[in-house]
Scaffold this motif. Structure first.
Motif, PDB file in Angstrom:
ATOM      1  N   LEU A  29      75.824  54.684  84.943  1.00  0.00           N
ATOM      2  CA  LEU A  29      75.691  56.097  84.633  1.00  0.00           C
ATOM      3  C   LEU A  29      76.365  56.584  85.774  1.00  0.00           C
ATOM      4  CD1 LEU A  29      76.271  58.898  82.805  1.00  0.00           C
ATOM      5  CD2 LEU A  29      74.676  59.557  83.648  1.00  0.00           C
ATOM      6  N   GLY A  30      77.884  56.740  86.168  1.00  0.00           N
ATOM      7  CA  GLY A  30      78.692  57.492  87.128  1.00  0.00           C
ATOM      8  C   GLY A  30      79.198  58.384  87.263  1.00  0.00           C
ATOM      9  N   TYR A  31      79.994  58.852  87.958  1.00  0.00           N
ATOM     10  CA  TYR A  31      81.139  60.296  88.691  1.00  0.00           C
ATOM     11  C   TYR A  31      82.031  60.411  88.891  1.00  0.00           C
ATOM     12  CZ  TYR A  31      82.266  64.964  89.666  1.00  0.00           C
ATOM     13  OH  TYR A  31      83.073  66.072  89.849  1.00  0.00           O
ATOM     14  N   ALA A  32      83.030  60.415  88.250  1.00  0.00           N
ATOM     15  CA  ALA A  32      84.581  59.503  88.692  1.00  0.00           C
ATOM     16  C   ALA A  32      85.087  60.399  89.258  1.00  0.00           C
ATOM     17  CB  ALA A  32      85.088  59.694  87.463  1.00  0.00           C
ATOM     18  N   HIS A  36      83.232  64.262  84.513  1.00  0.00           N
ATOM     19  CA  HIS A  36      83.992  63.466  85.003  1.00  0.00           C
ATOM     20  C   HIS A  36      82.340  62.283  84.964  1.00  0.00           C
ATOM     21  CE1 HIS A  36      87.057  65.547  86.996  1.00  0.00           C
ATOM     22  NE2 HIS A  36      86.611  66.426  87.139  1.00  0.00           N
ATOM     23  N   LEU A  37      81.846  62.266  83.611  1.00  0.00           N
ATOM     24  CA  LEU A  37      80.617  61.411  84.181  1.00  0.00           C
ATOM     25  C   LEU A  37      81.607  60.400  83.120  1.00  0.00           C
ATOM     26  CD1 LEU A  37      77.783  63.550  82.184  1.00  0.00           C
ATOM     27  CD2 LEU A  37      78.449  62.353  84.560  1.00  0.00           C
ATOM     28  N   VAL A  38      81.044  58.362  83.912  1.00  0.00           N
ATOM     29  CA  VAL A  38      81.685  57.218  83.043  1.00  0.00           C
ATOM     30  C   VAL A  38      80.162  56.441  82.839  1.00  0.00           C
ATOM     31  CG1 VAL A  38      82.804  55.743  83.978  1.00  0.00           C
ATOM     32  CG2 VAL A  38      83.514  57.412  85.014  1.00  0.00           C
ATOM     33  N   ALA A  39      79.573  55.866  81.472  1.00  0.00           N
ATOM     34  CA  ALA A  39      79.037  55.440  81.281  1.00  0.00           C
ATOM     35  C   ALA A  39      79.518  53.971  80.886  1.00  0.00           C
ATOM     36  CB  ALA A  39      78.316  55.870  79.812  1.00  0.00           C
ATOM     37  N   GLY A  40      78.195  53.072  81.330  1.00  0.00           N
ATOM     38  CA  GLY A  40      78.999  51.732  80.816  1.00  0.00           C
ATOM     39  C   GLY A  40      77.706  50.714  80.398  1.00  0.00           C
ATOM     40  N   VAL A  41      78.424  50.127  80.384  1.00  0.00           N
ATOM     41  CA  VAL A  41      77.476  48.383  80.635  1.00  0.00           C
ATOM     42  C   VAL A  41      77.481  47.185  81.274  1.00  0.00           C
ATOM     43  CG1 VAL A  41      75.922  48.916  78.365  1.00  0.00           C
ATOM     44  CG2 VAL A  41      78.266  47.840  78.556  1.00  0.00           C
ATOM     45  N   VAL A  81      58.612  44.402  84.457  1.00  0.00           N
ATOM     46  CA  VAL A  81      59.838  43.964  84.975  1.00  0.00           C
ATOM     47  C   VAL A  81      61.210  44.089  84.404  1.00  0.00           C
ATOM     48  CG1 VAL A  81      61.339  41.571  83.954  1.00  0.00           C
ATOM     49  CG2 VAL A  81      58.501  41.930  83.830  1.00  0.00           C
ATOM     50  N   GLY A  82      61.600  44.931  85.697  1.00  0.00           N
ATOM     51  CA  GLY A  82      63.006  44.903  85.211  1.00  0.00           C
ATOM     52  C   GLY A  82      64.099  45.444  85.982  1.00  0.00           C
ATOM     53  N   VAL A  83      64.514  46.273  86.987  1.00  0.00           N
ATOM     54  CA  VAL A  83      66.118  46.264  87.331  1.00  0.00           C
ATOM     55  C   VAL A  83      66.413  47.588  87.707  1.00  0.00           C
ATOM     56  CG1 VAL A  83      67.631  45.184  86.604  1.00  0.00           C
ATOM     57  CG2 VAL A  83      67.546  44.808  88.766  1.00  0.00           C
ATOM     58  N   GLY A  84      66.482  48.307  89.157  1.00  0.00           N
ATOM     59  CA  GLY A  84      67.104  49.707  88.950  1.00  0.00           C
ATOM     60  C   GLY A  84      68.008  49.742  90.629  1.00  0.00           C
ATOM     61  N   GLY A  85      69.061  50.557  90.171  1.00  0.00           N
ATOM     62  CA  GLY A  85      69.399  50.126  91.344  1.00  0.00           C
ATOM     63  C   GLY A  85      70.617  52.062  91.797  1.00  0.00           C
ATOM     64  N   ILE A  86      71.741  51.442  92.496  1.00  0.00           N
ATOM     65  CA  ILE A  86      72.556  52.278  93.063  1.00  0.00           C
ATOM     66  C   ILE A  86      73.800  51.816  93.935  1.00  0.00           C
ATOM     67  CG2 ILE A  86      71.108  54.169  93.180  1.00  0.00           C
ATOM     68  CD1 ILE A  86      71.965  54.001  96.621  1.00  0.00           C
ATOM     69  N   GLY A  87      75.010  52.452  93.211  1.00  0.00           N
ATOM     70  CA  GLY A  87      76.244  51.637  94.068  1.00  0.00           C
ATOM     71  C   GLY A  87      77.432  52.423  93.868  1.00  0.00           C
ATOM     72  N   LEU A  88      78.267  51.646  94.754  1.00  0.00           N
ATOM     73  CA  LEU A  88      80.187  52.798  94.761  1.00  0.00           C
ATOM     74  C   LEU A  88      80.725  52.280  94.646  1.00  0.00           C
ATOM     75  CD1 LEU A  88      81.188  55.235  95.694  1.00  0.00           C
ATOM     76  CD2 LEU A  88      80.990  54.125  98.157  1.00  0.00           C
ATOM     77  N   TYR A 129      77.121  55.648  91.314  1.00  0.00           N
ATOM     78  CA  TYR A 129      76.986  55.303  89.713  1.00  0.00           C
ATOM     79  C   TYR A 129      75.051  55.173  90.034  1.00  0.00           C
ATOM     80  CZ  TYR A 129      77.995  50.616  90.802  1.00  0.00           C
ATOM     81  OH  TYR A 129      77.417  49.064  91.338  1.00  0.00           O
ATOM     82  N   VAL A 130      74.273  54.753  88.791  1.00  0.00           N
ATOM     83  CA  VAL A 130      73.136  54.588  89.404  1.00  0.00           C
ATOM     84  C   VAL A 130      73.474  54.353  88.097  1.00  0.00           C
ATOM     85  CG1 VAL A 130      71.638  56.885  89.702  1.00  0.00           C
ATOM     86  CG2 VAL A 130      72.372  56.206  87.464  1.00  0.00           C
TER      87      VAL A 130
END
Length: 243
Positions: free
Chosen positions: A121-124, A73-78, A169-176, A131-132
């Motif tokens: 990278l998320g979990y469907a 159930h993994l979802v990969a994206g950009v 330098v960069g960015v990171g995070g989590i979401g729903l 996702y992270v």
């Protein structure tokens, strides 16, 4: 008997496909910094530490592509995004030069805009997808000052755009993200946007120097609405005819 056409049961939502949308939110940060003021005249020097709390709104657009993997159930994206920013803050310092004269200084920072290009990278989990995310960022920030003491006054600023990836330098995070309709999703996410710290040195006259440290590191929370295009998405199931 005449055939009876029955619509198929609601199809399971699939995350694969291109999407684009809008976002809005806000950001905040607090940082302490050293400063040094050297103005014309005998013993026209002072130094110390202070802090700036910056906050304000952000808003912009994003676009990306998701691919739901056939396992786990993994979802990969950009995803890429560009946001305008109203995050800003300043502090006022009331000090005394070594000569005994008073000095008043204002130090400030404005976060004008930023953009990212991230992997996700998320979990469907049905229509839900936690996702992270992490990746590249750029940001434009203006830093400014105003210094006044008897016999001397000066104002200056510096605007720069910096970019890069981890570790400095960069960015990171989590979401729903949640699918509210076959072609619409809503999301809420937290990003930590950092473009490192640096020392600014201004020389308004040959006999004066204003120096202070600044940084562009913000905690950003935002919500978004995406439209998912059917291009390269799994096709819908056929209509079923029963006799």
């Amino acid at each position: 008997m005449s055939p009876v056409f029955e619509p198929p049961p609601p199809a399971e939502f699939r995350w694969t496909g291109f999407y684009a949308g809008v976002n809005v939110g806000g950001g905040t940060d607090h940082f302490a910094f050293p400063f040094a003021i050297d103005v014309p005249g005998p013993n026209g020097f002072t130094q110390g530490r202070d802090g700036i709390t910056a906050s304000g709104p952000v808003g912009g657009i994003q676009a990306g592509y998701n691919y739901e993997l056939p396992f786990w159930h993994l979802v990969a994206g950009v995803e890429v995004d560009v946001d305008a920013s109203g995050i800003r803050g300043q502090t006022r310092v009331n000090g005394v030069l070594n000569s005994g004269l008073p000095v008043i200084a204002t130090f400030g920072s404005k976060f004008e805009d930023f953009g990212t290009a991230r992997v996700r990278l998320g979990y469907a989990w049905g229509r839900f997808m936690p996702y992270v995310t992490a990746g590249f960022t750029f940001a434009t920030a203006e830093t400014y000052y105003d210094v006044a003491t008897p016999g001397f006054g000066n104002t200056g600023s510096s605007t720069s755009t910096r970019s890069g990836v981890f570790p400095h330098v960069g960015v990171g995070g989590i979401g729903l993200e949640y699918a509210i309709a076959p072609n619409f999703t809503v999301k809420a996410e937290y990003l930590y946007e950092f473009v490192s710290a640096r020392t600014l040195v201004f020389t308004p006259t040959p006999a004066s120097t204003i120096q202070f440290n600044t940084r562009t590191m913000y905690h950003i929370g935002r919500v978004g609405l995406n439209y998912k295009f059917d291009l390269l998405s799994p096709s819908a199931g056929p209509v079923v005819a029963k006799y």
